[in-house]
Motif scaffolding. Structure first.
Motif, PDB file in Angstrom:
ATOM      1  N   VAL A 280       9.335  16.525  -9.510  1.00 30.99           N
ATOM      2  CA  VAL A 280       8.202  15.801 -10.091  1.00 30.99           C
ATOM      3  C   VAL A 280       6.984  16.031  -9.206  1.00 30.99           C
ATOM      4  CG1 VAL A 280       9.666  14.034 -11.162  1.00 30.99           C
ATOM      5  CG2 VAL A 280       8.742  13.659  -8.862  1.00 30.99           C
ATOM      6  N   PRO A 281       5.769  15.812  -9.720  1.00 30.77           N
ATOM      7  CA  PRO A 281       4.568  16.010  -8.913  1.00 30.77           C
ATOM      8  C   PRO A 281       4.522  15.084  -7.710  1.00 30.77           C
ATOM      9  CG  PRO A 281       4.011  15.902 -11.250  1.00 30.77           C
ATOM     10  CD  PRO A 281       5.454  15.492 -11.130  1.00 30.77           C
ATOM     11  N   ALA A 282       3.806  15.527  -6.675  1.00 30.27           N
ATOM     12  CA  ALA A 282       3.710  14.753  -5.439  1.00 30.27           C
ATOM     13  C   ALA A 282       3.136  13.364  -5.676  1.00 30.27           C
ATOM     14  CB  ALA A 282       2.867  15.504  -4.412  1.00 30.27           C
ATOM     15  N   ALA A 283       2.168  13.258  -6.594  1.00 29.15           N
ATOM     16  CA  ALA A 283       1.538  11.964  -6.850  1.00 29.15           C
ATOM     17  C   ALA A 283       2.551  10.948  -7.365  1.00 29.15           C
ATOM     18  CB  ALA A 283       0.393  12.113  -7.850  1.00 29.15           C
ATOM     19  N   THR A 284       3.478  11.386  -8.211  1.00 27.61           N
ATOM     20  CA  THR A 284       4.475  10.457  -8.738  1.00 27.61           C
ATOM     21  C   THR A 284       5.548  10.151  -7.697  1.00 27.61           C
ATOM     22  OG1 THR A 284       5.706  12.307  -9.740  1.00 27.61           O
ATOM     23  CG2 THR A 284       4.106  11.164 -11.127  1.00 27.61           C
ATOM     24  N   LYS A 285       5.816  11.072  -6.799  1.00 25.72           N
ATOM     25  CA  LYS A 285       6.734  10.766  -5.695  1.00 25.72           C
ATOM     26  C   LYS A 285       6.154   9.658  -4.827  1.00 25.72           C
ATOM     27  CE  LYS A 285       8.817  13.879  -3.247  1.00 25.72           C
ATOM     28  NZ  LYS A 285       9.115  15.089  -2.442  1.00 25.72           N
TER      29      LYS A 285
ATOM     30  N   GLY B  70      -1.989  12.008 -12.471  1.00 31.99           N
ATOM     31  CA  GLY B  70      -3.021  12.623 -11.654  1.00 31.99           C
ATOM     32  C   GLY B  70      -3.140  12.015 -10.275  1.00 31.99           C
ATOM     33  N   SER B  71      -2.692  10.774 -10.131  1.00 30.72           N
ATOM     34  CA  SER B  71      -2.709  10.087  -8.842  1.00 30.72           C
ATOM     35  C   SER B  71      -1.581   9.061  -8.845  1.00 30.72           C
ATOM     36  CB  SER B  71      -4.050   9.376  -8.619  1.00 30.72           C
ATOM     37  OG  SER B  71      -4.187   8.277  -9.502  1.00 30.72           O
ATOM     38  N   PRO B  72      -1.183   8.587  -7.685  1.00 34.71           N
ATOM     39  CA  PRO B  72      -0.145   7.543  -7.652  1.00 34.71           C
ATOM     40  C   PRO B  72      -0.553   6.304  -8.437  1.00 34.71           C
ATOM     41  CG  PRO B  72      -0.441   8.488  -5.471  1.00 34.71           C
ATOM     42  CD  PRO B  72      -1.537   9.046  -6.321  1.00 34.71           C
ATOM     43  N   GLU B  73      -1.822   5.894  -8.317  1.00 36.34           N
ATOM     44  CA  GLU B  73      -2.278   4.697  -9.025  1.00 36.34           C
ATOM     45  C   GLU B  73      -2.224   4.889 -10.529  1.00 36.34           C
ATOM     46  OE1 GLU B  73      -5.986   1.510  -9.143  1.00 36.34           O
ATOM     47  OE2 GLU B  73      -6.130   3.314  -7.910  1.00 36.34           O
ATOM     48  N   GLU B  74      -2.625   6.069 -11.007  1.00 41.56           N
ATOM     49  CA  GLU B  74      -2.577   6.323 -12.450  1.00 41.56           C
ATOM     50  C   GLU B  74      -1.145   6.224 -12.961  1.00 41.56           C
ATOM     51  OE1 GLU B  74      -3.791   9.783 -15.733  1.00 41.56           O
ATOM     52  OE2 GLU B  74      -3.946  10.199 -13.576  1.00 41.56           O
ATOM     53  N   TYR B  75      -0.200   6.761 -12.205  1.00 35.81           N
ATOM     54  CA  TYR B  75       1.202   6.731 -12.605  1.00 35.81           C
ATOM     55  C   TYR B  75       1.724   5.297 -12.668  1.00 35.81           C
ATOM     56  CZ  TYR B  75       6.285   7.134 -12.158  1.00 35.81           C
ATOM     57  OH  TYR B  75       7.640   6.992 -12.343  1.00 35.81           O
ATOM     58  N   VAL B  76       1.508   4.520 -11.605  1.00 39.47           N
ATOM     59  CA  VAL B  76       2.019   3.153 -11.565  1.00 39.47           C
ATOM     60  C   VAL B  76       1.329   2.279 -12.603  1.00 39.47           C
ATOM     61  CG1 VAL B  76       2.252   1.090 -10.120  1.00 39.47           C
ATOM     62  CG2 VAL B  76       2.701   3.350  -9.149  1.00 39.47           C
ATOM     63  N   ALA B  77       0.029   2.468 -12.776  1.00 33.32           N
ATOM     64  CA  ALA B  77      -0.705   1.684 -13.775  1.00 33.32           C
ATOM     65  C   ALA B  77      -0.194   1.986 -15.180  1.00 33.32           C
ATOM     66  CB  ALA B  77      -2.199   1.979 -13.683  1.00 33.32           C
ATOM     67  N   TYR B  78       0.153   3.241 -15.429  1.00 28.86           N
ATOM     68  CA  TYR B  78       0.708   3.601 -16.740  1.00 28.86           C
ATOM     69  C   TYR B  78       2.040   2.884 -16.970  1.00 28.86           C
ATOM     70  CZ  TYR B  78       3.483   6.124 -20.144  1.00 28.86           C
ATOM     71  OH  TYR B  78       4.308   6.420 -21.200  1.00 28.86           O
TER      72      TYR B  78
ATOM     73  N   PRO C 166       1.410  -9.623 -12.987  1.00 32.16           N
ATOM     74  CA  PRO C 166       0.056  -9.114 -13.253  1.00 32.16           C
ATOM     75  C   PRO C 166      -0.563  -8.405 -12.047  1.00 32.16           C
ATOM     76  CG  PRO C 166       0.040 -11.509 -13.025  1.00 32.16           C
ATOM     77  CD  PRO C 166       1.468 -11.098 -13.098  1.00 32.16           C
ATOM     78  N   ASN C 167      -0.048  -8.679 -10.846  1.00 31.52           N
ATOM     79  CA  ASN C 167      -0.573  -8.050  -9.633  1.00 31.52           C
ATOM     80  C   ASN C 167       0.276  -6.870  -9.170  1.00 31.52           C
ATOM     81  OD1 ASN C 167      -2.714  -9.967  -9.307  1.00 31.52           O
ATOM     82  ND2 ASN C 167      -1.197 -11.438  -8.575  1.00 31.52           N
ATOM     83  N   TYR C 168       1.166  -6.400 -10.035  1.00 32.89           N
ATOM     84  CA  TYR C 168       2.113  -5.362  -9.646  1.00 32.89           C
ATOM     85  C   TYR C 168       1.415  -4.104  -9.140  1.00 32.89           C
ATOM     86  CZ  TYR C 168       6.094  -2.158  -9.889  1.00 32.89           C
ATOM     87  OH  TYR C 168       7.078  -1.236  -9.587  1.00 32.89           O
ATOM     88  N   VAL C 169       0.426  -3.625  -9.853  1.00 34.71           N
ATOM     89  CA  VAL C 169      -0.250  -2.382  -9.468  1.00 34.71           C
ATOM     90  C   VAL C 169      -0.940  -2.550  -8.115  1.00 34.71           C
ATOM     91  CG1 VAL C 169      -2.019  -0.697 -10.078  1.00 34.71           C
ATOM     92  CG2 VAL C 169      -0.538  -1.645 -11.862  1.00 34.71           C
ATOM     93  N   THR C 170      -1.592  -3.689  -7.911  1.00 33.40           N
ATOM     94  CA  THR C 170      -2.271  -3.949  -6.636  1.00 33.40           C
ATOM     95  C   THR C 170      -1.281  -3.947  -5.476  1.00 33.40           C
ATOM     96  OG1 THR C 170      -3.986  -5.262  -7.715  1.00 33.40           O
ATOM     97  CG2 THR C 170      -3.682  -5.600  -5.348  1.00 33.40           C
ATOM     98  N   LYS C 171      -0.131  -4.571  -5.674  1.00 36.57           N
ATOM     99  CA  LYS C 171       0.879  -4.637  -4.616  1.00 36.57           C
ATOM    100  C   LYS C 171       1.440  -3.251  -4.295  1.00 36.57           C
ATOM    101  CE  LYS C 171       2.339  -9.350  -5.763  1.00 36.57           C
ATOM    102  NZ  LYS C 171       3.445 -10.201  -6.256  1.00 36.57           N
ATOM    103  N   VAL C 172       1.722  -2.469  -5.338  1.00 39.49           N
ATOM    104  CA  VAL C 172       2.270  -1.138  -5.108  1.00 39.49           C
ATOM    105  C   VAL C 172       1.213  -0.230  -4.492  1.00 39.49           C
ATOM    106  CG1 VAL C 172       3.316   0.888  -6.190  1.00 39.49           C
ATOM    107  CG2 VAL C 172       3.952  -1.392  -6.976  1.00 39.49           C
TER     108      VAL C 172
END
Length: 354
Positions: free
Chosen positions: A17-22, A105-113, A123-129
Motif C-alpha cells: 500500500v502507499p506510504a501515506a496509508t501505512k 494522498g496523505s495520511p490525514e486524507e486516508y483517515v478522514a475518508y 467525532p474527534n477520531y481524525v484529530t486524535k489519529v
C-alpha cells in the motif's frame, strides 16, 4: 521481541500500500491499541479494534470480548502479526471503504475518508489519529518530506543534568546501543538504592547505567555508555533476538528509585517522571533511537518474574510519554491524541468499523 515490536518490524517491510496509508493506519493502531498494550492486542493480536464480520472468515477467528466501552461484542482474533496486517487490509478492501485508493494522498486524507464512511464513531477520531502521524512516520522510518502531512515540527532534546558514581561491575561494550530498558529498584526508595547499584555488598554482580531518584536527580553509574555496559537485565530476558546478557550489551538500563512495597505517596513524583522522560529523550537523540526502542523489564522478561517499573505513569496527559514528546517539541500533538479528560489514555479505542 514484543508483539508490538514485531508488528512495527513487519510493517516497515510491507509495501503493498502507499506510504501515506501505512503512516495513517499505523497511527490508528497506536491509538486504538495503546501501542500494543490493550488486552485485545496482547491476547488476540487485534491492534485495530476490528469487529468480526462475515467477510473476515478465513482471515480471522471470532472472539467474544468486553471492550473499554463495557459491551460484550464479537471481535477479530488473529493468529499472527502477518495475519493481522493482511486481515486489516482485507477488512478495508472488502467493506464500505473500497474507495480508499482514491483518498490516499496523505495520511490525514486516508483517515478522514475512513471516518466519513463509518470507521469510528468518535467525532474527534481524525484529530486524535492525526496527532500520532509524526510518531508513526518515525516508527516506519518514513521520510517526513516523502509523505505530505506526515511530519511534525520538532526540537532537539538537551542533555539533562546528572551526578556521577562509577559502578563496580562494568563490561566492555562492542556493539552499538540499540535500546533503553526501564526498571524500578524495588528497594528502600531512597538514595541507598543508587549506592547499592553502584557497589552491591551481597555478592550480586548487578549494576545499571542510570538511576533516577525521588527528587528527580539523575545518577550516572556508567562512565562511558559507548564503551561499557551494565548488568541491569540479565537472567530470563529476551529482546529483538538478544537473550540474557546479550540484552545488557545492546541497551542502556535506567532504574527508577522505588520502594519494594510501593508504599510511597505519590508512587512516582512528577520530578522523577520528568527526569526519566528527559533522560530517555536525550539518549534517543544521542544514539539515534526511536520511541519503540524504549522498553521495560516487564516486557523483556520471559518467565514472568518481573513487572517493573510497577505502576509507572506512561500514558497519561502528564505522564512519561507526554513529557518525552515534549522534549522533541511534540507535547501538544501527543496530548491531542489522548482526547478529553485526565484518565488513563492510549489504552484501547474500539472502532465501530463496518
Amino acid at each position: 521481541m514484543s508483539a508490538w515490536d514485531d508488528l512495527i518490524a513487519k510493517y516497515q517491510s510491507f509495501n503493498d500500500v502507499p506510504a501515506a496509508t501505512k503512516v495513517g493506519s499505523l497511527a490508528q493502531w497506536i491509538l486504538e491499541s495503546g501501542r500494543g498494550s490493550s488486552q485485545l492486542a496482547r491476547q488476540h493480536l487485534n491492534f485495530g479494534g476490528l469487529k468480526f464480520r462475515e467477510r473476515m472468515v478465513g482471515f480471522a477467528q471470532p472472539v467474544d470480548y468486553r471492550g473499554s466501552d463495557g459491551e460484550m461484542t464479537t471481535y477479530c482474533k488473529f493468529s499472527s502479526i502477518d495475519e493481522f496486517i493482511k486481515g486489516y487490509w482485507h477488512f478495508i478492501d472488502s467493506g464500505p471503504y473500497t474507495e480508499w485508493r482514491n483518498n490516499c494522498g496523505s495520511p490525514e486524507e486516508y483517515v478522514a475518508y475512513l471516518k466519513s464512511v463509518g470507521y469510528a464513531a468518535d467525532p474527534n477520531y481524525v484529530t486524535k489519529v492525526k496527532a500520532l502521524f509524526g510518531e508513526s512516520s518515525e516508527l516506519l522510518g518514513v521520510d517526513d518530506g516523502a509523505v505530505p502531512g506526515a511530519g511534525q515540527t520538532g526540537t532537539e532534546p538537551g542533555r539533562p543534568a546528572w551526578q556521577e558514581l562509577t559502578a563496580r561491575y562494568l563490561n566492555v561494550r562492542t556493539t552499538p546501543v540499540l535500546g533503553i530498558v526501564l526498571h524500578d529498584t524495588a528497594g528502600s526508595g531512597t538514595h541507598n538504592d543508587t549506592i547499592y547499584l553502584s557497589n552491591p555488598q551481597d555478592g550480586r554482580k548487578v549494576s545499571v547505567d542510570f538511576t533516577v531518584e525521588r527528587d528527580g536527580s539523575i545518577w550516572k553509574l556508567n562512565p562511558d555508555l559507548r564503551t561499557h555496559y551494565c548488568n541491569h537485565a540479565g537472567r530470563a530476558t529476551q529482546w529483538r533476538g538478544f537473550k540474557n546478557a546479550q540484552v545488557n550489551a545492546v541497551t542502556v538500563g535506567i532504574e527508577i528509585v522505588q520502594k519494594s512495597d510501593l508504599s510511597l505517596n505519590p508512587v512516582y513524583t512528577d520530578n522523577q517522571v520528568t527526569s526519566v522522560a528527559q533522560l530517555c529523550a536525550w539518549l534517543s537523540n544521542e544514539f539515534g533511537l526511536a520511541a519503540s526502542d524504549i522498553t521495560t523489564h516487564r516486557q523483556i522478561i520471559t518467565d514472568g518474574s518481573r513487572s517493573d517499573p510497577r505502576r509507572f505513569p506512561f500514558d497519561t496527559p502528564n505522564g512519561f510519554w507526554a513529557k518525552y514528546w515534549e522534549c522533541f517539541g511534540r507535547h501538544e500533538q501527543f496530548v491531542a491524541s489522548l482526547g478529553e479528560g485526565d484518565g488513563p489514555a492510549l489504552v484501547e479505542v474500539l472502532t465501530n468499523a463496518a
